[in-house]
Design a protein around this motif. Structure first.
Motif, mmCIF file in Angstrom:
data_model
loop_
_atom_site.group_PDB
_atom_site.id
_atom_site.type_symbol
_atom_site.label_atom_id
_atom_site.label_comp_id
_atom_site.label_asym_id
_atom_site.label_seq_id
_atom_site.Cartn_x
_atom_site.Cartn_y
_atom_site.Cartn_z
ATOM 1 N N ALA A 19 12.257 15.632 -42.856
ATOM 2 C CA ALA A 19 11.531 14.356 -42.846
ATOM 3 C C ALA A 19 11.160 13.898 -44.241
ATOM 4 C CB ALA A 19 10.269 14.507 -42.002
ATOM 5 N N GLY A 20 11.307 14.788 -45.243
ATOM 6 C CA GLY A 20 11.011 14.390 -46.608
ATOM 7 C C GLY A 20 9.593 14.736 -47.002
ATOM 8 N N CYS A 21 9.255 14.368 -48.218
ATOM 9 C CA CYS A 21 7.978 14.747 -48.799
ATOM 10 C C CYS A 21 6.932 13.659 -48.630
ATOM 11 C CB CYS A 21 8.155 15.038 -50.282
ATOM 12 S SG CYS A 21 9.244 16.432 -50.632
ATOM 13 N N VAL A 22 5.686 14.094 -48.583
ATOM 14 C CA VAL A 22 4.538 13.204 -48.725
ATOM 15 C C VAL A 22 3.806 13.698 -49.960
ATOM 16 C CG1 VAL A 22 2.408 12.353 -47.693
ATOM 17 C CG2 VAL A 22 4.389 12.837 -46.238
ATOM 18 N N GLU A 23 3.736 12.874 -50.982
ATOM 19 C CA GLU A 23 3.167 13.327 -52.249
ATOM 20 C C GLU A 23 1.650 13.354 -52.204
ATOM 21 O OE1 GLU A 23 3.043 12.144 -57.026
ATOM 22 O OE2 GLU A 23 4.452 11.128 -55.681
ATOM 23 N N LEU A 24 1.084 14.419 -52.742
ATOM 24 C CA LEU A 24 -0.352 14.477 -52.987
ATOM 25 C C LEU A 24 -0.586 14.035 -54.422
ATOM 26 C CD1 LEU A 24 -3.309 15.420 -52.334
ATOM 27 C CD2 LEU A 24 -2.640 17.598 -53.346
ATOM 28 N N TYR A 25 -1.403 13.018 -54.612
ATOM 29 C CA TYR A 25 -1.645 12.483 -55.949
ATOM 30 C C TYR A 25 -3.142 12.409 -56.200
ATOM 31 C CZ TYR A 25 -1.187 9.525 -60.083
ATOM 32 O OH TYR A 25 -1.236 9.033 -61.369
ATOM 33 N N THR A 26 -3.568 12.887 -57.343
ATOM 34 C CA THR A 26 -4.977 12.860 -57.727
ATOM 35 C C THR A 26 -5.203 11.807 -58.794
ATOM 36 O OG1 THR A 26 -5.247 15.205 -57.241
ATOM 37 C CG2 THR A 26 -6.904 14.196 -58.649
ATOM 38 N N SER A 27 -6.214 10.981 -58.611
ATOM 39 C CA SER A 27 -6.546 9.951 -59.588
ATOM 40 C C SER A 27 -8.049 9.935 -59.797
ATOM 41 C CB SER A 27 -6.069 8.575 -59.097
ATOM 42 O OG SER A 27 -6.293 7.586 -60.089
ATOM 43 N N ARG A 28 -8.461 9.845 -61.054
ATOM 44 C CA ARG A 28 -9.877 9.839 -61.409
ATOM 45 C C ARG A 28 -10.165 8.643 -62.302
ATOM 46 N NH1 ARG A 28 -13.773 14.342 -62.260
ATOM 47 N NH2 ARG A 28 -15.505 13.526 -63.486
ATOM 48 N N GLY A 29 -11.250 7.925 -61.998
ATOM 49 C CA GLY A 29 -11.648 6.792 -62.814
ATOM 50 C C GLY A 29 -12.564 5.876 -62.037
ATOM 51 N N THR A 30 -12.792 4.696 -62.565
ATOM 52 C CA THR A 30 -13.544 3.690 -61.831
ATOM 53 C C THR A 30 -12.690 3.187 -60.675
ATOM 54 O OG1 THR A 30 -12.681 1.854 -63.151
ATOM 55 C CG2 THR A 30 -14.674 2.966 -63.979
#
Length: 407
Positions: A19-30
């Motif tokens: 089924a493919g990948c689901v990316e985990l992405y981390t973002s920090r900021g306002t």
């Protein structure tokens, strides 16, 4: 962009499936910085997803260019800017990062409200399974269960383009953390209308429901849902969803649990707009654990589809065929008392036209994008990208914030 604190979130990628990948992405900021970062990082997927939204381009955007539609658009935008300016900033960041017009992106976030006016079908449709069982030591040993399972059903176009977002929102002046949450997120959309959890132990899944009316001049639903990931407690959540003084643009169902609560219970909230009233209609249904907290509406297993179960609301019955079929199928399945039973339900394909685990077909245009299983005993979120019962092991394994319910 940011660093994941191990006591908040642990990721174990178990297997990559067909089924493919689901990316985990981390973002920090306002809020704006996180929106901009996400928009830039997923720019290609977001642009593709928006380009495939036929009804957005052929019906919704032309409508908001008319005199009447423009007035409704401006009213919803003003309400969002007045009551949730931080999330409008976040959305502006997404639009800029993805190189899409803000009008296109905001119109997508009032899709549900506009759909009642111009006859556009809703975009999402899900299934939830509650498991709350004290366990027993009889012939078949059942260990204590306290879990919430969720099929995230939507457009097949989102299956390879959606992502898991770990957002850490910081104050622009002090740098202190204001929000820290993890959410399945549709491409180029605000988090909140799928499933996830925050640093305070709050776990949430969202089900679409289909009332026939919209709250014209109220806060758009998607902005209220985005705000749910900022709450610290059940009391804060209930205050938020009552929408006192503002009303809500459209209905929704929230399924709530908390690893840090003293009481072992799961709660279904059904919310609907009220015509000409500056508040929402909210119905609360508590699912307790038999023998542990019997002062609840029910105990043990519970199921929610895209129907109002415990609220008297007129619904768009023409769009509920799949929900009726899924509900009927669950009635045929033996009582759910454990994880395997819940995954059996969520992976069921018995109905050839309207199965619980969905793949797009002539009778049903939606697909199950991922299945989430939130285990509040072991404090884990397991995410499946294939059928959770007949397919592979979980694709992703995240640790929920530890609390009183965790063992």
């Amino acid at each position: 962009m940011g660093v994941i604190s191990l006591h908040v979130l642990l990721v174990v990628v178990v297997v990559v499936t067909s089924a493919g990948c689901v990316e985990l992405y981390t973002s920090r900021g306002t809020h704006y910085q996180v929106g901009l970062d996400v928009g830039q990082h997923f720019q290609g997927a977001i642009q593709e997803y928006y380009a495939m939204m036929t009804d957005l381009h052929t019906k919704l955007l032309p409508f908001v260019e008319t005199a009447g539609g423009s007035h409704i658009y401006d009213t919803y935008l003003r309400m969002a800017e007045t009551h949730f300016p931080q999330y409008v900033d976040e959305l502006r960041g997404i639009a800029v990062g993805a190189k899409l017009s803000f009008k296109q992106v905001f119109t997508n976030h009032i899709w549900d409200e506009l759909s009642t006016l111009i006859g556009v079908k809703q975009k999402k449709s899900c299934t939830d399974v509650y498991v709350n069982d004290v366990g027993d030591e009889g012939p078949t040993v059942v260990t204590p269960q306290f879990s919430l399972g969720h099929n995230e059903d939507g457009s097949p176009n989102a299956k390879t383009r959606a992502y898991i977002l770990h957002a850490i929102i910081v104050n622009n002046v002090t740098g202190t953390v204001e929000e820290d949450f993890t959410s399945f997120t549709y491409p180029g959309e605000l988090p909140g209308d799928a499933y996830g959890f925050n640093i305070h132990g709050v776990v949430l899944t969202m089900n679409a429901v289909l009332p026939v009316i919209a709250g014209i001049g109220a806060v758009p639903r998607d902005f209220v849902l985005r705000a749910t990931f900022a709450v610290k407690s059940q009391a804060e959540l209930e205050s938020l969803i009552l929408s006192e003084g503002t009303g809500v643009g459209y209905g929704y169902n929230l399924n709530y649990g908390n690893t840090q609560d003293d009481v072992r219970s799961l709660v279904s909230y059904e919310v609907a707009p009220l015509e000409n009233q500056p508040r929402a209609l909210v119905s609360k249904y508590t699912v307790g654990c038999h023998g542990v907290n019997d002062n609840t509406n029910t105990t043990g297993p519970y199921f929610h589809f895209n129907l109002y179960n415990h609220t008297d609301v007129v619904q768009m019955t023409s769009q509920l065929t799949s929900s009726y079929h899924r509900q009927a199928r669950v009635a045929q399945i033996p009582e759910v008392r454990n994880t395997q039973g819940a995954l059996y339900v969520l992976g069921d394909t018995h109905d050839p036209d309207y199965p619980i685990y969905r793949t797009a077909r002539p009778t049903d245009e939606f697909s199950t994008l991922t299945t989430a299983f939130l285990n509040l005993v072991h404090c884990r979120l397991y995410i499946y990208v294939d059928n959770p019962f007949t397919g592979s092991r979980p694709f992703m394994n995240l640790t929920l914030p530890a609390g009183r319910q965790c063992h």
